[in-house]
Design a protein around this motif. Structure first.
Motif: not given
Length: 412
Positions: A339-340, A288, A284-285, A135-136, A291, A343
């Motif tokens: 990525s959003y 977080m 963004s990573d 994830k990271e 985002k 999530d």
């Protein structure tokens, strides 16, 4: 033994990144290889309407869009490899048929076949990456995967404009080369992708409520944040696919660019997108919780650059605006947006989630080429098409902002 297992797992997700990046590279070579040489194809096939040429892309993207939800769901059920391999075989066949096309109807049917093949890629690919990549590392890894789109776009635009316009190649040869690349990559996928059926432990470790539920139609269409992401992705893709389809023609017919300069100028969008995607995905990573802020700012800045592209008077400023659009636009914001979505997605059915997400985004790829072609036929210019795309992006950003401004109700 544990160290060996961890090393094997690490090597595999890195290998997945490379393979998926190559997948997007070949897909985008095909998607852009025809764009700079539309005038040559028009003469060869005796087509006289921009709207008719736009249909080639609209039919392709219609088939591509049709496959998004089914391919995502099938990947969740039967495994990613079982969907990606047949898709690339169909992609190969479709590209060959385009190369053999002798009429507009023939090339439309061939484009439809190719769209079906490429339509199996998005959901399974990002489901595979979400499952295997930590994830990271998800944002930067997605940016690397997406950079294949920019690389393929650059190769397609520059290669076709140089080889056909300057070197005098027949445009059909380019399709046969692309078919060979697609078939070769299919063999790479067949050898290296592990054949596993997705389980409930996909990598979308969502923070939204109810994340343990399955990705049902109701769930994917009832979440306001998810709906906002669909709207925003539609808007983002509308501007991008309008640019991808019609920018070379606009540069040649309305701004006086000639020969390989058309492909090089259009490819600036792709070249500048790679550092933008890597930079903003890395940020963004690192931040977080920011985002949404990144997404909204990038969308509005990209809309401004799209507007300025056709508003500035000099070729130098036009090129600067194109580079900034690439740096801030779809390929830069997409890793953050993906990525959003990962999530907030349900843990079960990540392939279906991304299938829905890309379905709504790719609807614009069906609409944008044809609508811009109609505008061009009616006005003699594609400028209003650029303005329309700008407005749509601003609306999408506003919807996303409003959906994420809502606060959860307080429990007394």
């Amino acid at each position: 033994m544990r160290d060996a297992g961890q090393q094997g797992k690490s090597e595999y997700w890195k290998k997945v990144i490379v393979m998926l990046c190559l997948g997007w590279t070949v897909i985008w070579i095909y998607r852009t290889i025809l764009n700079p040489i539309l005038p040559e194809i028009e003469r060869d096939l005796n087509v006289t309407s921009d709207a008719s040429m736009g249909l080639i892309f609209s039919v392709f993207f219609f088939a591509y869009t049709m496959m998004q939800i089914p391919s995502g769901m099938l990947a969740d059920r039967f495994g990613r490899k079982s969907i990606i391999i047949p898709g690339f075989i169909l992609f190969t066949v479709g590209a060959l048929l385009v190369g053999f096309s002798t009429s507009l109807m023939f090339i439309l049917v061939a484009s439809f076949v190719t769209g079906l093949g490429q339509g199996t890629y998005y959901g399974p690919a990002y489901s595979l990456s979400s499952e295997t990549i930590p994830k990271e590392k998800r944002g930067i890894s997605t940016a690397i995967i997406n950079s294949g789109s920019a690389i393929g776009m650059a190769i397609g635009l520059i290669g076709s404009s140089f080889l056909v316009k300057d070197a005098g190649w027949n445009w059909r040869v380019l399709l046969f080369i692309t078919a060979g690349l697609a078939f070769s990559l299919m063999l790479v996928f067949a050898k290296n992708i592990r054949k596993t059926v997705a389980s409930s432990k996909t990598a979308a470790e969502g923070t939204d409520e109810g994340a343990q539920d399955k990705a049902t139609f109701k769930r994917l269409l009832a979440n306001p944040k998810m709906i906002a992401s669909y709207v925003l992705y539609f808007a983002t893709c509308y501007g991008y696919y309008m640019i991808v389809t019609w920018l070379p023609s606009y540069l040649q017919n309305e701004r006086g660019f000639q020969g390989s300069a058309i492909g090089f100028a259009a490819a600036l969008v792709a070249f500048s997108a790679i550092p933008g995607a890597l930079l903003f995905s890395r940020l963004s990573d690192k931040f977080m919780h920011k985002k949404i802020t990144f997404i909204i700012i990038l969308e509005l800045l990209a809309a401004a650059m799209l507007y300025l592209t056709v508003s500035v008077n000099t070729s130098t400023l036009l090129i600067v605006c194109l580079m900034l659009y690439g740096f801030l636009g779809k390929l830069a914001v997409e890793p953050v947006l993906i990525s959003y979505v990962a999530d907030i997605a349900p843990k079960q059915g990540v392939g279906a989630t991304f299938g829905f997400f890309n379905f709504f985004g790719m609807i614009s790829s069906v609409v944008a080429p044809f609508v811009t072609g109609l505008i061009s036929d009616a006005t003699g210019s594609k400028v209003l098409g650029f303005y329309l795309a700008t407005i749509i992006i601003v609306i999408g950003a506003a919807v996303m902002l409003l959906a994420n401004m809502k606060k959860k109700p307080q429990i007394s």
